[in-house]
Write a protein that holds these residues in place. Sequence first.
Motif, PDB file in Angstrom:
ATOM      1  N   ALA A   1     -15.906   1.912   0.306  1.00 58.60           N
ATOM      2  CA  ALA A   1     -14.831   1.865  -0.690  1.00 58.60           C
ATOM      3  C   ALA A   1     -13.645   2.712  -0.243  1.00 58.60           C
ATOM      4  O   ALA A   1     -12.486   2.288  -0.377  1.00 58.60           O
ATOM      5  CB  ALA A   1     -15.347   2.343  -2.043  1.00 58.60           C
ATOM      6  N   ALA A   2     -13.900   3.890   0.288  1.00 61.24           N
ATOM      7  CA  ALA A   2     -12.814   4.744   0.778  1.00 61.24           C
ATOM      8  C   ALA A   2     -12.076   4.078   1.927  1.00 61.24           C
ATOM      9  O   ALA A   2     -10.836   4.126   1.986  1.00 61.24           O
ATOM     10  CB  ALA A   2     -13.367   6.102   1.216  1.00 61.24           C
ATOM     11  N   LEU A   3     -12.801   3.421   2.808  1.00 61.57           N
ATOM     12  CA  LEU A   3     -12.176   2.717   3.926  1.00 61.57           C
ATOM     13  C   LEU A   3     -11.341   1.550   3.430  1.00 61.57           C
ATOM     14  O   LEU A   3     -10.213   1.333   3.879  1.00 61.57           O
ATOM     15  CB  LEU A   3     -13.256   2.231   4.904  1.00 61.57           C
ATOM     16  CG  LEU A   3     -12.770   1.467   6.133  1.00 61.57           C
ATOM     17  CD1 LEU A   3     -11.895   2.359   7.004  1.00 61.57           C
ATOM     18  CD2 LEU A   3     -13.962   0.957   6.925  1.00 61.57           C
ATOM     19  N   GLU A   4     -11.869   0.814   2.474  1.00 62.96           N
ATOM     20  CA  GLU A   4     -11.161  -0.353   1.946  1.00 62.96           C
ATOM     21  C   GLU A   4      -9.890   0.036   1.189  1.00 62.96           C
ATOM     22  O   GLU A   4      -8.859  -0.614   1.322  1.00 62.96           O
ATOM     23  CB  GLU A   4     -12.102  -1.137   1.025  1.00 62.96           C
ATOM     24  CG  GLU A   4     -11.613  -2.536   0.701  1.00 62.96           C
ATOM     25  CD  GLU A   4     -12.670  -3.332  -0.032  1.00 62.96           C
ATOM     26  OE1 GLU A   4     -12.320  -3.892  -1.094  1.00 62.96           O
ATOM     27  OE2 GLU A   4     -13.816  -3.383   0.451  1.00 62.96           O
ATOM     28  N   LEU A   5      -9.954   1.104   0.412  1.00 58.39           N
ATOM     29  CA  LEU A   5      -8.806   1.500  -0.408  1.00 58.39           C
ATOM     30  C   LEU A   5      -7.776   2.346   0.334  1.00 58.39           C
ATOM     31  O   LEU A   5      -6.576   2.251   0.058  1.00 58.39           O
ATOM     32  CB  LEU A   5      -9.283   2.268  -1.644  1.00 58.39           C
ATOM     33  CG  LEU A   5     -10.070   1.466  -2.668  1.00 58.39           C
ATOM     34  CD1 LEU A   5     -10.634   2.379  -3.735  1.00 58.39           C
ATOM     35  CD2 LEU A   5      -9.180   0.393  -3.290  1.00 58.39           C
ATOM     36  N   HIS A   6      -8.239   3.182   1.258  1.00 55.60           N
ATOM     37  CA  HIS A   6      -7.330   4.145   1.891  1.00 55.60           C
ATOM     38  C   HIS A   6      -7.211   3.963   3.399  1.00 55.60           C
ATOM     39  O   HIS A   6      -6.501   4.732   4.045  1.00 55.60           O
ATOM     40  CB  HIS A   6      -7.805   5.575   1.599  1.00 55.60           C
ATOM     41  CG  HIS A   6      -7.953   5.867   0.143  1.00 55.60           C
ATOM     42  ND1 HIS A   6      -6.880   6.068  -0.693  1.00 55.60           N
ATOM     43  CD2 HIS A   6      -9.050   5.987  -0.637  1.00 55.60           C
ATOM     44  CE1 HIS A   6      -7.306   6.312  -1.920  1.00 55.60           C
ATOM     45  NE2 HIS A   6      -8.628   6.254  -1.909  1.00 55.60           N
ATOM     46  N   GLY A   7      -7.919   3.004   3.962  1.00 50.95           N
ATOM     47  CA  GLY A   7      -7.893   2.819   5.403  1.00 50.95           C
ATOM     48  C   GLY A   7      -8.664   3.928   6.104  1.00 50.95           C
ATOM     49  O   GLY A   7      -9.497   4.611   5.502  1.00 50.95           O
ATOM     50  N   MET A   8      -8.353   4.138   7.369  1.00 57.01           N
ATOM     51  CA  MET A   8      -9.048   5.171   8.142  1.00 57.01           C
ATOM     52  C   MET A   8      -8.800   6.565   7.572  1.00 57.01           C
ATOM     53  O   MET A   8      -9.632   7.457   7.723  1.00 57.01           O
ATOM     54  CB  MET A   8      -8.619   5.123   9.606  1.00 57.01           C
ATOM     55  CG  MET A   8      -9.199   3.948  10.378  1.00 57.01           C
ATOM     56  SD  MET A   8     -11.005   3.861  10.309  1.00 57.01           S
ATOM     57  CE  MET A   8     -11.449   5.273  11.288  1.00 57.01           C
ATOM     58  N   ALA A   9      -7.672   6.763   6.904  1.00 59.86           N
ATOM     59  CA  ALA A   9      -7.378   8.063   6.286  1.00 59.86           C
ATOM     60  C   ALA A   9      -8.411   8.404   5.211  1.00 59.86           C
ATOM     61  O   ALA A   9      -8.653   9.575   4.934  1.00 59.86           O
ATOM     62  CB  ALA A   9      -5.981   8.063   5.695  1.00 59.86           C
ATOM     63  N   GLY A  10      -9.026   7.385   4.620  1.00 61.26           N
ATOM     64  CA  GLY A  10     -10.049   7.615   3.612  1.00 61.26           C
ATOM     65  C   GLY A  10     -11.343   8.173   4.178  1.00 61.26           C
ATOM     66  O   GLY A  10     -12.118   8.809   3.468  1.00 61.26           O
ATOM     67  N   LEU A  11     -11.572   7.946   5.459  1.00 60.88           N
ATOM     68  CA  LEU A  11     -12.780   8.455   6.111  1.00 60.88           C
ATOM     69  C   LEU A  11     -12.536   9.740   6.899  1.00 60.88           C
ATOM     70  O   LEU A  11     -13.475  10.431   7.260  1.00 60.88           O
ATOM     71  CB  LEU A  11     -13.358   7.397   7.057  1.00 60.88           C
ATOM     72  CG  LEU A  11     -13.860   6.122   6.397  1.00 60.88           C
ATOM     73  CD1 LEU A  11     -14.398   5.165   7.452  1.00 60.88           C
ATOM     74  CD2 LEU A  11     -14.920   6.418   5.364  1.00 60.88           C
ATOM     75  N   LEU A  12     -11.271  10.053   7.150  1.00 61.36           N
ATOM     76  CA  LEU A  12     -10.946  11.216   7.972  1.00 61.36           C
ATOM     77  C   LEU A  12     -11.488  12.530   7.417  1.00 61.36           C
ATOM     78  O   LEU A  12     -12.119  13.292   8.168  1.00 61.36           O
ATOM     79  CB  LEU A  12      -9.431  11.296   8.188  1.00 61.36           C
ATOM     80  CG  LEU A  12      -8.966  12.361   9.159  1.00 61.36           C
ATOM     81  CD1 LEU A  12      -9.542  12.121  10.551  1.00 61.36           C
ATOM     82  CD2 LEU A  12      -7.455  12.391   9.203  1.00 61.36           C
ATOM     83  N   PRO A  13     -11.314  12.837   6.111  1.00 56.89           N
ATOM     84  CA  PRO A  13     -11.871  14.102   5.621  1.00 56.89           C
ATOM     85  C   PRO A  13     -13.389  14.183   5.782  1.00 56.89           C
ATOM     86  O   PRO A  13     -13.926  15.224   6.165  1.00 56.89           O
ATOM     87  CB  PRO A  13     -11.486  14.140   4.141  1.00 56.89           C
ATOM     88  CG  PRO A  13     -10.333  13.228   4.021  1.00 56.89           C
ATOM     89  CD  PRO A  13     -10.538  12.172   5.064  1.00 56.89           C
ATOM     90  N   THR A  14     -14.078  13.086   5.544  1.00 59.09           N
ATOM     91  CA  THR A  14     -15.534  13.069   5.698  1.00 59.09           C
ATOM     92  C   THR A  14     -15.927  13.262   7.153  1.00 59.09           C
ATOM     93  O   THR A  14     -16.852  14.017   7.457  1.00 59.09           O
ATOM     94  CB  THR A  14     -16.121  11.749   5.169  1.00 59.09           C
ATOM     95  OG1 THR A  14     -15.778  11.612   3.797  1.00 59.09           O
ATOM     96  CG2 THR A  14     -17.623  11.694   5.321  1.00 59.09           C
ATOM     97  N   ALA A  15     -15.222  12.588   8.052  1.00 59.13           N
ATOM     98  CA  ALA A  15     -15.541  12.712   9.475  1.00 59.13           C
ATOM     99  C   ALA A  15     -15.318  14.136   9.970  1.00 59.13           C
ATOM    100  O   ALA A  15     -16.164  14.702  10.675  1.00 59.13           O
ATOM    101  CB  ALA A  15     -14.702  11.731  10.282  1.00 59.13           C
TER     102      ALA A  15
END
Length: 165
Positions: free
Chosen positions: A115-129
């Motif tokens: 969901a984070a990837l779909e809504l925010h793109g790669m920026a949605g996964l950056l904090p988690t990564a």
Amino acid sequence: MTPAPGGIPLLWSNRLQLFTFGCSFIFALCALFQGWLIINEETVRLSLHLAGRATKETSGLVAQLRVITAYYVLGNTLGMFALRGSDWAFWTTLLINLTQITGPLGLIPAQVHRAALELHGMAGLLPTAVLCGGALVLTVTLISRIIPARQIWADLKAARMVGDN
């Protein structure tokens, strides 16, 4: 290692203190971004939809996730006390980072990441990564400081036992 009173070495070095402070600062910022910008009602609603669950409980779930986020922000903030070189800062930092590693390992459902990837793109996964990957690196680094210290403690205990006899 700098010896502490009683001959027990401290686990901190200057480089490790600075590294831990820097990591903890970045992790606290990433947790804030993730908890208040990425994980919002829209992200939770989409992740519940992807999981095939009812989306009625969204606001309550967001509040719970923000409480967890606040815990990690506080924990990472405590990690910044590494600059003081205290034992409690070492063990607190290790504990917080051990639990942060578990996010991608299943503690955070995959639907949240999708969901984070779909809504925010790669920026949605950056904090988690950054948070989880960095926590792994910091945890391994901190544990690597414990391993040699165990032998020193065992030698110190054995010397005391010989001295008592």
